[in-house]
Design a protein around this motif. Structure first.
Motif, PDB file in Angstrom:
ATOM      1  N   ASN A  33       0.862  -1.173   0.000  1.00 21.14           N
ATOM      2  CA  ASN A  33       0.000   0.000   0.000  1.00 21.14           C
ATOM      3  C   ASN A  33       0.905   1.231   0.000  1.00 21.14           C
ATOM      4  OD1 ASN A  33      -2.495  -1.355   0.144  1.00 21.14           O
ATOM      5  ND2 ASN A  33      -2.275  -1.620   2.358  1.00 21.14           N
ATOM      6  N   TYR A  34       0.679   2.144  -0.943  1.00 19.94           N
ATOM      7  CA  TYR A  34       1.521   3.335  -1.006  1.00 19.94           C
ATOM      8  C   TYR A  34       0.656   4.587  -1.021  1.00 19.94           C
ATOM      9  CZ  TYR A  34       0.554   2.080  -5.895  1.00 19.94           C
ATOM     10  OH  TYR A  34      -0.052   1.683  -7.060  1.00 19.94           O
ATOM     11  N   ARG A  35       1.302   5.715  -0.698  1.00 19.89           N
ATOM     12  CA  ARG A  35       0.602   6.996  -0.624  1.00 19.89           C
ATOM     13  C   ARG A  35       0.414   7.625  -2.001  1.00 19.89           C
ATOM     14  NH1 ARG A  35      -1.043   8.248   4.779  1.00 19.89           N
ATOM     15  NH2 ARG A  35       0.253   6.952   6.130  1.00 19.89           N
ATOM     16  N   ASP A  36       1.394   7.417  -2.878  1.00 22.87           N
ATOM     17  CA  ASP A  36       1.356   8.036  -4.210  1.00 22.87           C
ATOM     18  C   ASP A  36       1.849   7.012  -5.227  1.00 22.87           C
ATOM     19  OD1 ASP A  36       2.002   9.629  -6.575  1.00 22.87           O
ATOM     20  OD2 ASP A  36       1.866  11.387  -5.283  1.00 22.87           O
ATOM     21  N   PRO A  37       1.106   6.781  -6.307  1.00 23.44           N
ATOM     22  CA  PRO A  37       1.527   5.797  -7.308  1.00 23.44           C
ATOM     23  C   PRO A  37       2.763   6.218  -8.095  1.00 23.44           C
ATOM     24  CG  PRO A  37      -0.404   6.991  -8.079  1.00 23.44           C
ATOM     25  CD  PRO A  37      -0.195   7.393  -6.655  1.00 23.44           C
ATOM     26  N   THR A  38       3.116   7.505  -8.034  1.00 25.34           N
ATOM     27  CA  THR A  38       4.311   7.972  -8.727  1.00 25.34           C
ATOM     28  C   THR A  38       5.535   7.634  -7.895  1.00 25.34           C
ATOM     29  OG1 THR A  38       3.091   9.808  -9.727  1.00 25.34           O
ATOM     30  CG2 THR A  38       5.505   9.950  -9.706  1.00 25.34           C
ATOM     31  N   ARG A  90       6.974   8.974   2.339  1.00 28.73           N
ATOM     32  CA  ARG A  90       6.508   7.844   3.143  1.00 28.73           C
ATOM     33  C   ARG A  90       6.540   6.532   2.365  1.00 28.73           C
ATOM     34  NH1 ARG A  90       1.034  10.866   4.842  1.00 28.73           N
ATOM     35  NH2 ARG A  90       1.293  11.429   2.635  1.00 28.73           N
ATOM     36  N   ASP A  91       6.747   6.618   1.048  1.00 32.68           N
ATOM     37  CA  ASP A  91       6.790   5.417   0.204  1.00 32.68           C
ATOM     38  C   ASP A  91       8.217   4.969  -0.103  1.00 32.68           C
ATOM     39  OD1 ASP A  91       4.031   5.311   0.031  1.00 32.68           O
ATOM     40  OD2 ASP A  91       3.959   6.548  -1.788  1.00 32.68           O
ATOM     41  N   ILE A  92       9.205   5.621   0.520  1.00 29.55           N
ATOM     42  CA  ILE A  92      10.592   5.276   0.212  1.00 29.55           C
ATOM     43  C   ILE A  92      11.385   5.075   1.495  1.00 29.55           C
ATOM     44  CG2 ILE A  92      10.552   6.605  -1.942  1.00 29.55           C
ATOM     45  CD1 ILE A  92      12.265   8.705  -0.482  1.00 29.55           C
TER      46      ILE A  92
END
Length: 255
Positions: free
Chosen positions: A134-139, A145-147
């Motif tokens: 689950n991620y905050r931004d698809p980019t 928070r996705d890295i």
């Protein structure tokens, strides 16, 4: 900043995490049993294996200067970047133990280094390219928070001492050209923007020539030992240890 152009302590104490003296005469060999597993996980097993062959002494390994590495990245000759032979022996042995303990390098990274929990999938669905999160931004690299920025636990001894090797792990998938395996122009723009605001701009606060102190690249699939997790490699030159700790949140493995 130069980019690739299109054309730690763990809960499992393993002896391979301790420094070893280079073996004068040795061979690369591993023997990991093959079981039914996702294609990306099987690729990690195969990457940790090799046919038995003589290992040359470390002295025969070229040590790359910053100018050398810059040229390698610009010309996309990433196959030239390798660990020293003695490092490769220990790394492959470590991979063998990690795969035996966790099932894959990806599973170990999720559990012990990234602390990311993959999203459950239906029983009849296979995540062919790796776990799904689950991620905050698809980019890719758009949301911090996705890295996760970490030191390379197994840095390349073929890099000069002025170079620090970081790896940036990313939850969203990074789009690549299916034929060449290179990142798409859109994905490259996203990575360039992230590297600039995270690394180049931070170094710019310290002094001039910040752009000339940062390189990034993404290995082709055939060169990756961790196939199930998206990541890019970031190399920085002559950066103070305090800033490395600021980015990675961890102290040097040498301290």
């Amino acid at each position: 900043m130069i980019s690739q152009e299109p054309s730690s302590t763990t809960s499992t104490q393993l002896s391979y995490l301790e420094p070893r003296a280079p073996t004068p005469v040795a061979t690369e060999t591993t023997d990991i049993p093959r079981t039914k597993m996702p294609s990306w996980s099987q690729a990690e097993v195969e990457s940790s294996q090799s046919a038995q062959r003589p290992i040359p002494p470390d002295e025969q390994t070229k040590v790359f200067s910053w100018a050398d590495v810059k040229d390698i990245v610009e010309t996309n000759r990433l196959d030239l970047i390798r660990r020293k032979p003695s490092e490769r022996i220990v790394y492959k042995a470590w991979c063998k133990d990690i795969i035996a303990a966790y099932g894959s390098i990806t599973a170990y990274m999720c559990a012990e280094r990234l602390h990311w929990t993959p999203s459950p999938l239906p029983a009849d669905v296979e995540a062919t390219s790796g776990p799904v999160f689950n991620y905050r931004d698809p980019t890719p690299f758009a949301d911090p928070r996705d890295i996760r920025i970490l030191r390379n636990d197994w840095p390349y001894g073929s890099f000069g001492p002025e170079i620090t090797h970081l790896i940036v792990w990313c939850k969203p998938r990074i789009a690549t050209d299916p034929e060449k395996g290179l990142v798409t122009p859109e994905a490259k723009r996203s990575i360039d923007a992230f590297v600039d605001r995270t690394f180049v701009q931070r170094l710019g606060v310290e002094g001039p020539d910040a752009d000339g102190k940062v390189l990034w690249f993404k290995n082709w699939g055939a060169l990756q030992s961790v196939r199930g997790l998206e990541h890019i490699h970031v190399l920085v030159r002559d950066v103070p240890e305090a800033i490395i700790e600021e980015w990675s949140g961890e102290m040097s493995h040498d301290t």
